[in-house]
Design a protein around this motif. Sequence first.
Motif, PDB file in Angstrom:
ATOM      1  N   SER A   2       0.825  -1.198   0.000  1.00 22.94           N
ATOM      2  CA  SER A   2       0.000   0.000   0.000  1.00 22.94           C
ATOM      3  C   SER A   2       0.867   1.258   0.000  1.00 22.94           C
ATOM      4  O   SER A   2       2.066   1.208   0.238  1.00 22.94           O
ATOM      5  CB  SER A   2      -0.921   0.001   1.221  1.00 22.94           C
ATOM      6  OG  SER A   2      -0.137   0.031   2.390  1.00 22.94           O
ATOM      7  N   MET A   5       1.730   6.258   4.514  1.00 18.38           N
ATOM      8  CA  MET A   5       0.822   7.189   5.184  1.00 18.38           C
ATOM      9  C   MET A   5       1.346   8.614   4.993  1.00 18.38           C
ATOM     10  O   MET A   5       2.524   8.874   5.201  1.00 18.38           O
ATOM     11  CB  MET A   5       0.744   6.843   6.674  1.00 18.38           C
ATOM     12  CG  MET A   5      -0.245   7.664   7.450  1.00 18.38           C
ATOM     13  SD  MET A   5      -0.276   7.226   9.205  1.00 18.38           S
ATOM     14  CE  MET A   5      -1.501   5.949   9.207  1.00 18.38           C
ATOM     15  N   THR A   6       0.454   9.527   4.611  1.00 25.21           N
ATOM     16  CA  THR A   6       0.848  10.926   4.432  1.00 25.21           C
ATOM     17  C   THR A   6       0.858  11.631   5.787  1.00 25.21           C
ATOM     18  O   THR A   6       0.349  11.101   6.781  1.00 25.21           O
ATOM     19  CB  THR A   6      -0.133  11.667   3.506  1.00 25.21           C
ATOM     20  OG1 THR A   6      -1.416  11.703   4.143  1.00 25.21           O
ATOM     21  CG2 THR A   6      -0.236  10.984   2.146  1.00 25.21           C
ATOM     22  N   LYS A   7       1.434  12.830   5.804  1.00 27.32           N
ATOM     23  CA  LYS A   7       1.482  13.587   7.052  1.00 27.32           C
ATOM     24  C   LYS A   7       0.059  13.891   7.531  1.00 27.32           C
ATOM     25  O   LYS A   7      -0.228  13.797   8.728  1.00 27.32           O
ATOM     26  CB  LYS A   7       2.264  14.892   6.861  1.00 27.32           C
ATOM     27  CG  LYS A   7       2.358  15.695   8.150  1.00 27.32           C
ATOM     28  CD  LYS A   7       3.154  16.962   7.989  1.00 27.32           C
ATOM     29  CE  LYS A   7       3.168  17.738   9.303  1.00 27.32           C
ATOM     30  NZ  LYS A   7       3.898  18.994   9.202  1.00 27.32           N
ATOM     31  N   THR A   8      -0.849  14.237   6.609  1.00 28.30           N
ATOM     32  CA  THR A   8      -2.231  14.530   6.983  1.00 28.30           C
ATOM     33  C   THR A   8      -2.889  13.318   7.636  1.00 28.30           C
ATOM     34  O   THR A   8      -3.574  13.442   8.655  1.00 28.30           O
ATOM     35  CB  THR A   8      -3.035  14.961   5.739  1.00 28.30           C
ATOM     36  OG1 THR A   8      -2.371  16.070   5.127  1.00 28.30           O
ATOM     37  CG2 THR A   8      -4.448  15.356   6.093  1.00 28.30           C
ATOM     38  N   GLN A   9      -2.663  12.139   7.050  1.00 27.51           N
ATOM     39  CA  GLN A   9      -3.237  10.923   7.613  1.00 27.51           C
ATOM     40  C   GLN A   9      -2.609  10.597   8.970  1.00 27.51           C
ATOM     41  O   GLN A   9      -3.299  10.165   9.892  1.00 27.51           O
ATOM     42  CB  GLN A   9      -3.016   9.744   6.652  1.00 27.51           C
ATOM     43  CG  GLN A   9      -3.797   9.868   5.365  1.00 27.51           C
ATOM     44  CD  GLN A   9      -3.346   8.854   4.319  1.00 27.51           C
ATOM     45  OE1 GLN A   9      -2.179   8.451   4.295  1.00 27.51           O
ATOM     46  NE2 GLN A   9      -4.263   8.453   3.455  1.00 27.51           N
ATOM     47  N   LEU A  10      -1.308  10.831   9.088  1.00 27.71           N
ATOM     48  CA  LEU A  10      -0.618  10.585  10.356  1.00 27.71           C
ATOM     49  C   LEU A  10      -1.124  11.523  11.441  1.00 27.71           C
ATOM     50  O   LEU A  10      -1.384  11.095  12.571  1.00 27.71           O
ATOM     51  CB  LEU A  10       0.894  10.743  10.183  1.00 27.71           C
ATOM     52  CG  LEU A  10       1.760  10.481  11.411  1.00 27.71           C
ATOM     53  CD1 LEU A  10       1.549   9.074  11.947  1.00 27.71           C
ATOM     54  CD2 LEU A  10       3.222  10.713  11.068  1.00 27.71           C
ATOM     55  N   ALA A  12      -4.090  12.948  11.559  1.00 28.15           N
ATOM     56  CA  ALA A  12      -5.455  12.526  11.892  1.00 28.15           C
ATOM     57  C   ALA A  12      -5.443  11.308  12.812  1.00 28.15           C
ATOM     58  O   ALA A  12      -6.195  11.248  13.799  1.00 28.15           O
ATOM     59  CB  ALA A  12      -6.234  12.230  10.615  1.00 28.15           C
ATOM     60  N   ALA A  13      -4.590  10.330  12.512  1.00 24.32           N
ATOM     61  CA  ALA A  13      -4.506   9.126  13.346  1.00 24.32           C
ATOM     62  C   ALA A  13      -3.958   9.463  14.731  1.00 24.32           C
ATOM     63  O   ALA A  13      -4.442   8.943  15.742  1.00 24.32           O
ATOM     64  CB  ALA A  13      -3.616   8.087  12.672  1.00 24.32           C
ATOM     65  N   GLU A  16      -6.663  11.167  16.775  1.00 25.38           N
ATOM     66  CA  GLU A  16      -7.648  10.189  17.244  1.00 25.38           C
ATOM     67  C   GLU A  16      -7.093   9.381  18.419  1.00 25.38           C
ATOM     68  O   GLU A  16      -7.778   9.160  19.417  1.00 25.38           O
ATOM     69  CB  GLU A  16      -8.019   9.252  16.093  1.00 25.38           C
ATOM     70  CG  GLU A  16      -9.128   8.295  16.434  1.00 25.38           C
ATOM     71  CD  GLU A  16      -9.521   7.432  15.250  1.00 25.38           C
ATOM     72  OE1 GLU A  16      -9.797   6.245  15.485  1.00 25.38           O
ATOM     73  OE2 GLU A  16      -9.559   7.948  14.117  1.00 25.38           O
ATOM     74  N   LYS A  22      -6.896  17.893  15.601  1.00 29.16           N
ATOM     75  CA  LYS A  22      -5.833  17.722  14.618  1.00 29.16           C
ATOM     76  C   LYS A  22      -4.750  18.792  14.741  1.00 29.16           C
ATOM     77  O   LYS A  22      -3.583  18.525  14.489  1.00 29.16           O
ATOM     78  CB  LYS A  22      -6.407  17.725  13.203  1.00 29.16           C
ATOM     79  CG  LYS A  22      -7.205  16.488  12.885  1.00 29.16           C
ATOM     80  CD  LYS A  22      -7.736  16.540  11.460  1.00 29.16           C
ATOM     81  CE  LYS A  22      -8.617  15.340  11.180  1.00 29.16           C
ATOM     82  NZ  LYS A  22      -9.191  15.397   9.837  1.00 29.16           N
TER      83      LYS A  22
END
Length: 95
Positions: A2, A5-10, A12-13, A16, A22
């Motif tokens: 896959s 992971m992008t910085k935005t996704q990191l 967000a995770a 959470e 965020k």
Amino acid sequence: MSKPMTKTQLVAALAEEMGADKKSAGVALDAITGIITKEVAAGGAVTLPGVGKIYCRERPARMVRNPATGEQMSKEADKVVKMTIAKALKDSVNE
């Protein structure tokens, strides 16, 4: 395989996982990145428990080959950032 992971996704995770917004997670990630960068650039090392150790290593001057022409040329000594992966992370990937 896959996509990474992008910085935005990191962010967000992380938000959470922390139970925070965020913006706070982004500030925390930037602070950690800044600390690691300063320490490794100064010749030190940073251990991230459960992930690994990030450190700077000096490479000596050496002869290299230009892949386009095949010509041998000398390359000056330089530094390179390395990372040793923690056993816990290796084990969790291979389960």
